[in-house]
Each structure stands twice: as C-alpha cells, then as structure tokens.
Design a protein around this motif. Structure first.
Motif, PDB file in Angstrom:
ATOM      1  N   ASP A 104       5.865 -54.009  -9.167  1.00  0.00           N
ATOM      2  CA  ASP A 104       6.084 -54.319 -10.327  1.00  0.00           C
ATOM      3  C   ASP A 104       5.306 -55.164 -10.838  1.00  0.00           C
ATOM      4  O   ASP A 104       3.818 -55.982 -10.198  1.00  0.00           O
ATOM      5  CB  ASP A 104       7.598 -55.416  -9.925  1.00  0.00           C
ATOM      6  CG  ASP A 104       8.772 -55.139  -9.967  1.00  0.00           C
ATOM      7  OD1 ASP A 104       9.282 -54.026 -10.094  1.00  0.00           O
ATOM      8  OD2 ASP A 104       8.595 -55.519  -8.732  1.00  0.00           O
ATOM      9  N   TYR A 105       5.452 -54.956 -12.583  1.00  0.00           N
ATOM     10  CA  TYR A 105       4.065 -55.211 -13.281  1.00  0.00           C
ATOM     11  C   TYR A 105       4.509 -55.011 -15.042  1.00  0.00           C
ATOM     12  O   TYR A 105       6.159 -54.746 -15.051  1.00  0.00           O
ATOM     13  CB  TYR A 105       3.078 -54.149 -13.362  1.00  0.00           C
ATOM     14  CG  TYR A 105       3.392 -52.882 -13.491  1.00  0.00           C
ATOM     15  CD1 TYR A 105       2.358 -52.936 -15.131  1.00  0.00           C
ATOM     16  CD2 TYR A 105       3.827 -52.131 -13.225  1.00  0.00           C
ATOM     17  CE1 TYR A 105       2.795 -51.259 -15.496  1.00  0.00           C
ATOM     18  CE2 TYR A 105       3.626 -50.994 -13.732  1.00  0.00           C
ATOM     19  CZ  TYR A 105       3.729 -50.289 -14.489  1.00  0.00           C
ATOM     20  OH  TYR A 105       3.104 -48.806 -15.526  1.00  0.00           O
ATOM     21  N   ALA A 106       4.143 -56.194 -15.920  1.00  0.00           N
ATOM     22  CA  ALA A 106       4.623 -55.913 -16.830  1.00  0.00           C
ATOM     23  C   ALA A 106       3.381 -56.364 -17.840  1.00  0.00           C
ATOM     24  O   ALA A 106       2.166 -56.375 -17.452  1.00  0.00           O
ATOM     25  CB  ALA A 106       5.272 -57.221 -17.343  1.00  0.00           C
ATOM     26  N   TYR A 107       3.339 -55.595 -18.874  1.00  0.00           N
ATOM     27  CA  TYR A 107       2.470 -55.782 -20.063  1.00  0.00           C
ATOM     28  C   TYR A 107       2.581 -56.395 -21.668  1.00  0.00           C
ATOM     29  O   TYR A 107       4.567 -56.596 -21.791  1.00  0.00           O
ATOM     30  CB  TYR A 107       2.120 -54.113 -20.476  1.00  0.00           C
ATOM     31  CG  TYR A 107       1.130 -53.135 -19.863  1.00  0.00           C
ATOM     32  CD1 TYR A 107       0.907 -53.318 -18.019  1.00  0.00           C
ATOM     33  CD2 TYR A 107       0.784 -51.741 -20.428  1.00  0.00           C
ATOM     34  CE1 TYR A 107      -0.051 -52.447 -17.368  1.00  0.00           C
ATOM     35  CE2 TYR A 107       0.134 -50.974 -19.264  1.00  0.00           C
ATOM     36  CZ  TYR A 107      -0.218 -51.668 -17.763  1.00  0.00           C
ATOM     37  OH  TYR A 107      -1.070 -50.986 -17.260  1.00  0.00           O
ATOM     38  N   VAL A 108       2.222 -57.078 -21.808  1.00  0.00           N
ATOM     39  CA  VAL A 108       2.770 -58.217 -22.846  1.00  0.00           C
ATOM     40  C   VAL A 108       1.404 -57.579 -23.843  1.00  0.00           C
ATOM     41  O   VAL A 108       0.224 -57.992 -23.617  1.00  0.00           O
ATOM     42  CB  VAL A 108       2.310 -59.367 -22.819  1.00  0.00           C
ATOM     43  CG1 VAL A 108       3.310 -60.182 -23.923  1.00  0.00           C
ATOM     44  CG2 VAL A 108       3.158 -59.571 -21.597  1.00  0.00           C
ATOM     45  N   MET A 109       2.057 -56.508 -24.951  1.00  0.00           N
ATOM     46  CA  MET A 109       0.991 -56.213 -25.662  1.00  0.00           C
ATOM     47  C   MET A 109       1.185 -56.780 -27.310  1.00  0.00           C
ATOM     48  O   MET A 109       1.945 -56.905 -27.669  1.00  0.00           O
ATOM     49  CB  MET A 109       0.760 -54.963 -25.883  1.00  0.00           C
ATOM     50  CG  MET A 109       0.772 -53.708 -24.895  1.00  0.00           C
ATOM     51  SD  MET A 109       1.823 -52.478 -24.647  1.00  0.00           S
ATOM     52  CE  MET A 109       3.038 -52.801 -24.521  1.00  0.00           C
ATOM     53  N   ARG A 110      -0.282 -57.292 -27.556  1.00  0.00           N
ATOM     54  CA  ARG A 110      -0.012 -58.925 -28.648  1.00  0.00           C
ATOM     55  C   ARG A 110      -0.859 -57.707 -29.710  1.00  0.00           C
ATOM     56  O   ARG A 110      -1.925 -57.397 -29.575  1.00  0.00           O
ATOM     57  CB  ARG A 110      -0.756 -59.787 -28.656  1.00  0.00           C
ATOM     58  CG  ARG A 110      -0.433 -60.690 -30.159  1.00  0.00           C
ATOM     59  CD  ARG A 110      -1.116 -62.279 -29.668  1.00  0.00           C
ATOM     60  NE  ARG A 110      -3.025 -62.126 -28.991  1.00  0.00           N
ATOM     61  CZ  ARG A 110      -3.579 -62.005 -29.603  1.00  0.00           C
ATOM     62  NH1 ARG A 110      -3.839 -62.111 -30.945  1.00  0.00           N
ATOM     63  NH2 ARG A 110      -4.974 -61.344 -28.722  1.00  0.00           N
TER      64      ARG A 110
END
Length: 135
Positions: A104-110
């Motif tokens: 599992d992973y997540a990207y937080v793109m600002r």
C-alpha cells in the motif's frame, strides 16, 4: 488539478520516468518519503526515474488505484493505491527472487498553479522489501 494529477500518476506508475512526468510538474518539484529506500531522493524527477528503474527487476509491476481525492482549498490531490509485482527481471539487490509484493502507498501532490510543486509518498518500504526477499 485532477486531470494533471491523474496524468502524472499514470505516467509515474507505469515507468515513464521524468520524461513522461515532467509536463505535469514544476522543474524544481521536490519529493519526500519517510522510507529508507527513498531517503536520498529529494526531487520529483529523481523519484520518477526511481520508479522507472523499479520496473526493470519487477517488469510486471502495476498499481491498483483505491482512492483519488482533490482538495482545492489546499491545492492538493491525494491518490491511494496498491502496487503489485514479482521480482523476475534483472536488477534489484541480486538475482531474481521470484517473490511477489503487494504494498500500500499514497501520493500527496501539492500544486502551485497548474503543476505539481511537491509530492510526499507515504509507504512502508521495509515490509515491501521483505516481501520481495530484498531485506
């Protein structure tokens, strides 16, 4: 933001490297991840190329998108996914192990304007590396 983030995510996760990802990012886009495997990676360019390199030892690497959310008030897009693949290709820390990973992973793109300025990856690399037999 949503279309740009989706296009970036697809380009990055399918191993397009920086050449495929840079149209969606600022040239100086930064990167952060609290995982030892990516401790030296501080630019989004470096991360995009790392992902491209990962698909050498894991040629069947693919993602399963679980969630995608846009927060316009914070100029941020979050994508959560599961990466699947098996170490059958050359590369990695040694000969192919034939072992699979499901991580599992997540990207937080600002965003700054219409492009990604910074991305944080949330990922437990220790579990993924153990699954592959790399740790």
């Amino acid at each position: 933001m949503e279309q740009t983030a989706r296009a970036f995510f697809e380009a990055c996760e399918t191993g397009g490297g920086w050449d495929a990802c840079k149209p969606y990012c600022h040239d100086t886009a930064s990167f952060a991840c609290q995982a030892d495997a990516l401790a030296e990676t501080v630019t989004l360019e470096g991360y995009a190329d790392w992902m491209k390199g990962l698909l050498g030892p894991i040629p069947d690497g693919r993602y399963e998108l679980r969630a995608f959310a846009v927060d316009p008030a914070r100029s941020t897009v979050v994508a959560a996914a599961v990466f699947h693949g098996t170490h059958t290709g050359a590369g990695g820390p040694g000969a192919p192990t034939g072992r699979s990973v499901q991580t599992d992973y997540a990207y937080v793109m600002r965003f700054d304007g219409d492009r990604i300025a910074h991305m944080t990856k949330i990922w437990n690399d220790a579990q993924a590396l153990r699954q592959l037999g790399w740790a």
